[in-house]
Scaffold this motif. Sequence first.
Motif, mmCIF file in Angstrom:
data_model
loop_
_atom_site.group_PDB
_atom_site.id
_atom_site.type_symbol
_atom_site.label_atom_id
_atom_site.label_comp_id
_atom_site.label_asym_id
_atom_site.label_seq_id
_atom_site.Cartn_x
_atom_site.Cartn_y
_atom_site.Cartn_z
ATOM 1 N N ILE A 127 -4.354 25.487 30.282
ATOM 2 C CA ILE A 127 -3.407 26.553 30.620
ATOM 3 C C ILE A 127 -2.006 26.008 30.861
ATOM 4 O O ILE A 127 -1.015 26.611 30.436
ATOM 5 C CB ILE A 127 -3.902 27.352 31.851
ATOM 6 C CG1 ILE A 127 -5.249 28.015 31.552
ATOM 7 C CG2 ILE A 127 -2.880 28.395 32.275
ATOM 8 C CD1 ILE A 127 -5.221 29.037 30.441
ATOM 9 N N LYS A 128 -1.895 24.864 31.509
ATOM 10 C CA LYS A 128 -0.563 24.291 31.789
ATOM 11 C C LYS A 128 0.168 23.953 30.496
ATOM 12 O O LYS A 128 1.356 24.233 30.350
ATOM 13 C CB LYS A 128 -0.685 23.061 32.679
ATOM 14 C CG LYS A 128 -1.055 23.405 34.099
ATOM 15 C CD LYS A 128 -1.029 22.203 34.986
ATOM 16 C CE LYS A 128 -1.414 22.620 36.397
ATOM 17 N NZ LYS A 128 -1.276 21.565 37.352
ATOM 18 N N LYS A 129 -0.538 23.370 29.543
ATOM 19 C CA LYS A 129 0.070 23.045 28.249
ATOM 20 C C LYS A 129 0.440 24.326 27.505
ATOM 21 O O LYS A 129 1.520 24.417 26.910
ATOM 22 C CB LYS A 129 -0.902 22.208 27.423
ATOM 23 C CG LYS A 129 -0.360 21.812 26.079
ATOM 24 C CD LYS A 129 -1.358 21.010 25.282
ATOM 25 C CE LYS A 129 -0.790 20.731 23.914
ATOM 26 N NZ LYS A 129 -1.803 20.573 22.906
ATOM 27 N N LEU A 130 -0.447 25.300 27.566
ATOM 28 C CA LEU A 130 -0.207 26.588 26.918
ATOM 29 C C LEU A 130 1.043 27.269 27.493
ATOM 30 O O LEU A 130 1.894 27.759 26.750
ATOM 31 C CB LEU A 130 -1.437 27.482 27.104
ATOM 32 C CG LEU A 130 -1.563 28.723 26.262
ATOM 33 C CD1 LEU A 130 -1.666 28.362 24.789
ATOM 34 C CD2 LEU A 130 -2.775 29.516 26.682
ATOM 35 N N LEU A 131 1.173 27.261 28.821
ATOM 36 C CA LEU A 131 2.349 27.848 29.470
ATOM 37 C C LEU A 131 3.630 27.129 29.062
ATOM 38 O O LEU A 131 4.659 27.765 28.819
ATOM 39 C CB LEU A 131 2.197 27.803 30.986
ATOM 40 C CG LEU A 131 1.336 28.896 31.600
ATOM 41 C CD1 LEU A 131 1.074 28.611 33.059
ATOM 42 C CD2 LEU A 131 1.989 30.242 31.420
ATOM 43 N N SER A 132 3.557 25.811 28.971
ATOM 44 C CA SER A 132 4.728 25.034 28.565
ATOM 45 C C SER A 132 5.173 25.430 27.158
ATOM 46 O O SER A 132 6.367 25.597 26.899
ATOM 47 C CB SER A 132 4.396 23.548 28.629
ATOM 48 O OG SER A 132 5.433 22.781 28.111
ATOM 49 N N GLU A 133 4.216 25.612 26.253
ATOM 50 C CA GLU A 133 4.539 25.991 24.875
ATOM 51 C C GLU A 133 5.058 27.430 24.795
ATOM 52 O O GLU A 133 6.002 27.720 24.061
ATOM 53 C CB GLU A 133 3.309 25.815 23.987
ATOM 54 C CG GLU A 133 2.913 24.357 23.813
ATOM 55 C CD GLU A 133 1.597 24.183 23.080
ATOM 56 O OE1 GLU A 133 0.821 25.161 22.972
ATOM 57 O OE2 GLU A 133 1.331 23.052 22.630
ATOM 58 N N TYR A 144 3.869 32.927 33.231
ATOM 59 C CA TYR A 144 3.208 32.231 34.332
ATOM 60 C C TYR A 144 1.780 32.754 34.462
ATOM 61 O O TYR A 144 1.455 33.852 34.012
ATOM 62 C CB TYR A 144 3.971 32.424 35.645
ATOM 63 C CG TYR A 144 4.264 33.864 35.979
ATOM 64 C CD1 TYR A 144 3.366 34.644 36.694
ATOM 65 C CD2 TYR A 144 5.450 34.456 35.544
ATOM 66 C CE1 TYR A 144 3.633 35.967 36.981
ATOM 67 C CE2 TYR A 144 5.729 35.778 35.828
ATOM 68 C CZ TYR A 144 4.809 36.529 36.551
ATOM 69 O OH TYR A 144 5.072 37.840 36.822
ATOM 70 N N GLN A 145 0.939 31.948 35.085
ATOM 71 C CA GLN A 145 -0.455 32.316 35.269
ATOM 72 C C GLN A 145 -0.605 33.200 36.501
ATOM 73 O O GLN A 145 0.035 32.982 37.526
ATOM 74 C CB GLN A 145 -1.329 31.075 35.407
ATOM 75 C CG GLN A 145 -2.810 31.396 35.447
ATOM 76 C CD GLN A 145 -3.688 30.161 35.399
ATOM 77 O OE1 GLN A 145 -3.211 29.042 35.491
ATOM 78 N NE2 GLN A 145 -4.980 30.360 35.265
ATOM 79 N N ILE A 146 -1.472 34.195 36.379
ATOM 80 C CA ILE A 146 -1.789 35.090 37.487
ATOM 81 C C ILE A 146 -3.186 34.741 37.983
ATOM 82 O O ILE A 146 -4.112 34.558 37.183
ATOM 83 C CB ILE A 146 -1.743 36.565 37.042
ATOM 84 C CG1 ILE A 146 -0.320 36.952 36.666
ATOM 85 C CG2 ILE A 146 -2.296 37.486 38.117
ATOM 86 C CD1 ILE A 146 -0.193 38.365 36.137
ATOM 87 N N GLU A 147 -3.334 34.650 39.281
ATOM 88 C CA GLU A 147 -4.641 34.402 39.884
ATOM 89 C C GLU A 147 -5.477 35.670 39.725
ATOM 90 O O GLU A 147 -5.141 36.723 40.266
ATOM 91 C CB GLU A 147 -4.487 34.034 41.361
ATOM 92 C CG GLU A 147 -5.773 33.670 42.029
ATOM 93 C CD GLU A 147 -6.472 32.475 41.395
ATOM 94 O OE1 GLU A 147 -7.700 32.544 41.214
ATOM 95 O OE2 GLU A 147 -5.784 31.485 41.069
ATOM 96 N N VAL A 148 -6.563 35.572 38.981
ATOM 97 C CA VAL A 148 -7.379 36.728 38.620
ATOM 98 C C VAL A 148 -7.963 37.413 39.859
ATOM 99 O O VAL A 148 -8.076 38.639 39.893
ATOM 100 C CB VAL A 148 -8.495 36.300 37.636
ATOM 101 C CG1 VAL A 148 -9.413 37.456 37.320
ATOM 102 C CG2 VAL A 148 -7.878 35.740 36.364
ATOM 103 N N THR A 149 -8.285 36.659 40.876
ATOM 104 C CA THR A 149 -8.895 37.245 42.076
ATOM 105 C C THR A 149 -7.920 38.129 42.848
ATOM 106 O O THR A 149 -8.339 38.906 43.695
ATOM 107 C CB THR A 149 -9.429 36.141 43.006
ATOM 108 O OG1 THR A 149 -8.355 35.247 43.343
ATOM 109 C CG2 THR A 149 -10.555 35.373 42.340
ATOM 110 N N GLN A 150 -6.626 38.026 42.564
ATOM 111 C CA GLN A 150 -5.615 38.805 43.274
ATOM 112 C C GLN A 150 -5.285 40.135 42.593
ATOM 113 O O GLN A 150 -4.526 40.933 43.134
ATOM 114 C CB GLN A 150 -4.318 37.988 43.411
ATOM 115 C CG GLN A 150 -4.489 36.668 44.119
ATOM 116 C CD GLN A 150 -5.024 36.833 45.537
ATOM 117 O OE1 GLN A 150 -4.563 37.674 46.277
ATOM 118 N NE2 GLN A 150 -6.006 36.032 45.894
#
Length: 160
Positions: A127-133, A144-150
């Motif tokens: 995910i970090k590499k994917l976000l960078s790209e 940015y990544q969202i915390e699914v539990t939230q």
Amino acid sequence: MAINKLVLDDLVEEDFSLIAIHCSAEVYRIVFYLNKLLGLSLKREPQDVDYNYPEGLAFYELYKFYNQREGCNYYVVSNKYKIKGLHLQSNGFLFEEETKRVANLLPEYKNVDCFLKIESSSEDVNIKKLLSEINQINQIVTAYQIEVTQIKSIENLIFS
């Protein structure tokens, strides 16, 4: 008499990652750039994600790609839809007035333009590499990544 209650929260599995995308372009253009940059083949699904609101029906664009190598599904879904409503004016005008209301797939993320959902049972997707790209795409303001539990309205992300 005992009443059985089925809670949807228990049925939603959280084995996916969710990336929020803020962009300055239409969703189909973002999908084009994601396909080009990430080597995906996201294609528009024949059926959009639709929800019925009191103001009218909303259709959210849905794109899907199954990556056989990683064994995961990629989805891009729009988060905004303008519902058009016709209201009669009470001030004696002959014509109806058209109003527009923006309906969000995930109401708690009103400013997000679309989401990238990655369904994977393994940890093969970085995910970090994917976000960078993704953040390298000029038309994307931020991702940015969202915390699914939230997520409060997680049931809106069930596409199958």
